[in-house]
Write a protein that holds these residues in place. Structure first.
Motif, short mmCIF file in Angstrom:
data_model
loop_
_atom_site.label_atom_id
_atom_site.label_comp_id
_atom_site.label_asym_id
_atom_site.label_seq_id
_atom_site.Cartn_x
_atom_site.Cartn_y
_atom_site.Cartn_z
N ASP A 41 48.47 10.56 18.09
CA ASP A 41 47.88 9.82 16.98
C ASP A 41 47.26 8.52 17.50
O ASP A 41 47.97 7.64 17.98
CB ASP A 41 48.97 9.51 15.95
N PRO A 42 45.92 8.37 17.43
CA PRO A 42 45.29 7.16 17.96
C PRO A 42 45.74 5.89 17.24
O PRO A 42 45.87 4.84 17.87
CB PRO A 42 43.79 7.39 17.74
N SER A 64 51.46 16.57 12.42
CA SER A 64 50.18 16.70 13.09
C SER A 64 50.35 16.83 14.60
O SER A 64 49.39 17.07 15.30
CB SER A 64 49.30 15.48 12.77
N GLY A 65 51.52 16.67 15.09
CA GLY A 65 51.77 16.74 16.52
C GLY A 65 52.68 15.60 16.93
O GLY A 65 53.31 14.94 16.11
N ARG A 72 47.30 2.56 18.99
CA ARG A 72 46.76 1.21 18.81
C ARG A 72 47.86 0.25 18.36
O ARG A 72 47.98 -0.87 18.88
CB ARG A 72 45.63 1.22 17.78
N ASP A 73 48.66 0.68 17.40
CA ASP A 73 49.76 -0.16 16.93
C ASP A 73 50.76 -0.44 18.05
O ASP A 73 51.28 -1.55 18.17
CB ASP A 73 50.49 0.50 15.76
N LEU A 74 51.01 0.56 18.86
CA LEU A 74 51.95 0.40 19.97
C LEU A 74 51.41 -0.61 20.98
O LEU A 74 52.14 -1.49 21.44
CB LEU A 74 52.18 1.76 20.63
N ALA A 75 50.12 -0.51 21.30
CA ALA A 75 49.51 -1.45 22.25
C ALA A 75 49.51 -2.86 21.70
O ALA A 75 49.81 -3.82 22.42
CB ALA A 75 48.10 -1.00 22.59
N ALA A 76 49.20 -3.01 20.41
CA ALA A 76 49.18 -4.35 19.80
C ALA A 76 50.59 -4.94 19.78
O ALA A 76 50.78 -6.13 20.08
CB ALA A 76 48.61 -4.27 18.39
#
Length: 139
Positions: free
Chosen positions: A93-94, A87-88, A98-102
């Motif tokens: 990928d949002p 997909s890129g 989000r997982d990265l920030a968490a």
């Protein structure tokens, strides 16, 4: 002794003939490393080394049978119909973001907790050291 030499000569002849037949019957596009003419000259001129090198480095790679029954050839890659879809980039990928920030927030909190524990341990050791020094000076 003559029998040993004649046996080696026979084996040499067999290897050369098999290598030549294999080289000449292989599709030109599948031959690796060198053109067919060069392989034929190597097989004929550098006997039996040229024939052995043909079998090791010149023959096309064998197809590999996969467990699902299909055949895979080394270097063939993915057919376009079976190529994995992307997909890129991951940062598009949002959910990934989000997982990265968490994960970053959890790691930061864990680092701060460890730092506080180390500082408390260091203070405790310094106090113990001061008490020992005061006890030695008083005594």
């Amino acid at each position: 002794m003559i029998r040993v030499y004649s046996l080696f000569a026979l084996i040499n002849l067999i290897v050369i003939v098999v290598a030549l037949i294999d080289c000449l019957s292989t599709d030109e596009a599948l031959i690796r490393a060198l053109p067919r003419v060069v392989w034929v000259l190597l097989i004929l001129l550098f006997s039996p080394i040229g024939a052995i090198v043909w079998f090791v480095a010149g023959r096309p790679p064998r197809p590999v049978r996969l467990s699902n029954g299909t055949t895979w050839r080394p270097g063939s890659g993915f057919p376009e119909s079976e190529r994995p879809k992307r997909s890129g980039a991951p940062d598009d990928d949002p959910e990934f973001l989000r997982d990265l920030a968490a994960r970053h927030a959890r790691e930061k909190a864990e680092d701060q907790r460890l730092m506080k524990d180390w500082e408390a341990d260091l203070r405790r050791r310094e106090e113990d050291l001061r008490r020992r020094e005061d006890g030695e000076q008083a005594g």
